[in-house]
Design an enzyme around this catalytic site. Structure first.
Site: not given
Ligand code: A2P
Length: 276
Positions: A83, A53, A240, A58, A232-233, A113, A192, A29
Site C-alpha cells: 500500500k 497483505d 493454520e 507497516y 492477521k495473526s 492506504h 476479527l 499489520w
Molecule cells: P495474534 O496476532 O497474537 O495471533 P484482525 O484480523 O481482526 O486484525 O484480528 C487480529 C487479532 O486477532 C490479533 O490480535 C490476533 O492475535 C488475533 N487472532 C487472530 N487469529 C486468531 C484466532 N484464530 N484465535 C484467537 N485470536 C486470533
C-alpha cells in the site's frame, strides 16, 4: 470467467481488470519486521495461503520479501499486496522503493492506504505505477462511497479493490453495495475486530454448534459474502486455524444472525473515525 465471480474452487475471485485474487490473505499489520514477520509469512505459506497483505506503513516489506523467497514457492503462485503511504508524495517512486524492499519485480496489487489529502490526488501516480508494470492491479483502502465515486470521476483505469474494516459488526452494506455496483471488490481488514469480536456470544454460539472457532466463523462470513478477507495473526496455530475455512458452510439463518450484529447502521462510510 467473468469479473466479480468466485472461481470454481471457492478460493479466488476475478477482479474487474481480469486478474485473479485469492480470497484468503495473511494480513501483517503490527507484525514487527524481522523474525516474527518472516515466521508468520512462512507458516502461512506452509498452511496454504497464497496471498500476503503488507504496506509501506507497516515497515515489514523486507521480511515479507525474505520469507517469500526462502519459502521456495514460485513467485507467480503468490499474490502480494502493498500500500502507498499517502503521507508521501509520489506513488510511482514509492512503488519502486517497495519493490526493492520486497525484492520482487512487481506486486500483484498496490493500493492507496487511506485518502489523506483527498481521494483523487494520488490516482495519477497509481496509474503510472501500473503502466510501468510495478503493480498488476491498483486499488484503494479506507475510501467511503463518495470517495470511490470521486476516484472513478478522474480515473482512466478505475480501482479494482477497496480494502476496508469489515465484519458482521462493521457490516457496511451501503459501501459494499456501491463497490459492487462499480465492480470494485471489497477486501475485509480486521475481520476479527482486531480480536475483540472473538468473545461475542452470538459468534461463540454459532461456532460451538458447528464445532468451529469464533475466528473461523467470522472469516467464513466474509467468504460467503464473496469478500477478500485478511485475518492477521503472528501465531502458527492461529494462522493454520484461520485457513481451515473452506470445508464448512454457514446456513442462511447463521448468516442472518451474524448480519444482525452490525453496529454501523449499514453505513456507506469506510471508517467511523479517520486517524489522519
Ligand atoms: P495474534 O496476532 O497474537 O495471533 P484482525 O484480523 O481482526 O486484525 O484480528 C487480529 C487479532 O486477532 C490479533 O490480535 C490476533 O492475535 C488475533 N487472532 C487472530 N487469529 C486468531 C484466532 N484464530 N484465535 C484467537 N485470536 C486470533
Amino acid at each position: 470467467m467473468t469479473s466479480g465471480s468466485v472461481t470454481a474452487d471457492g478460493r479466488s475471485r476475478v477482479l474487474a481488470d481480469g486478474n485473479e485474487i485469492p480470497l484468503l490473505a495473511l494480513g501483517v499489520w503490527q507484525v514487527p519486521d524481522g523474525r516474527e514477520c518472516e515466521d508468520a509469512v512462512r507458516w502461512a505459506l506452509e498452511a496454504g495461503y497464497r496471498h500476503v497483505d503488507t504496506a509501506q506503513a507497516y515497515g515489514n516489506e523486507p521480511s515479507v520479501g525474505r520469507a517469500l523467497r526462502d519459502s521456495g514457492v514460485p513467485r507467480e503462485d503468490i499474490f502480494i499486496t502493498t500500500k502507498f503511504h499517502p503521507g508521501r508524495s509520489d506513488p510511482e517512486a514509492e512503488a519502486q522503493r517497495s519493490l526493492q524492499r520486497l525484492g520482487v519485480e512487481s506486486v500483484d496489487l498496490y493500493i492507496i492506504h487511506w485518502p489523506q489529502g483527498g481521494p483523487t490526488w494520488a490516482w495519477d501516480g497509481m496509474q503510472r505505477a501500473h503502466e510501468r508494470g510495478y503493480a498488476r492491479s491498483i486499488g484503494i483502502s479506507n475510501f467511503s462511497a463518495a470517495e470511490v465515486e470521486s476516484v472513478f470521476a478522474v480515473a482512466d483505469m478505475p480501482p479494482v479493490v477497496n480494502q476496508v474494516q469489515f465484519s458482521p459488526f462493521e457490516f457496511r452494506r451501503g459501501l459494499l453495495a456501491e463497490c459492487e455496483r462499480r465492480g470494485v471488490a471489497l477486501e475485509a481488514y480486521s475481520p476479527l475486530g482486531t480480536g475483540r469480536h472473538l468473545d461475542d456470544r452470538e459468534v461463540a454460539r454459532i461456532a460451538e454448534r458447528l464445532g468451529r472457532t469464533p475466528a473461523q466463523v467470522l472469516i467464513r462470513w466474509s467468504l460467503q459474502r464473496g469478500l477478500i478477507v485478511l485475518p492477521k495473526s503472528a501465531h502458527r496455530e492461529r494462522i493454520e486455524q484461520n485457513a481451515q475455512v473452506f470445508d464448512f458452510q454457514l446456513s442462511d439463518e447463521d448468516m442472518a444472525a451474524l448480519d444482525g450484529l452490525d453496529q454501523t447502521g449499514g453505513t456507506d462510510s469506510a471508517l467511523e473515525r479517520p486517524w489522519w
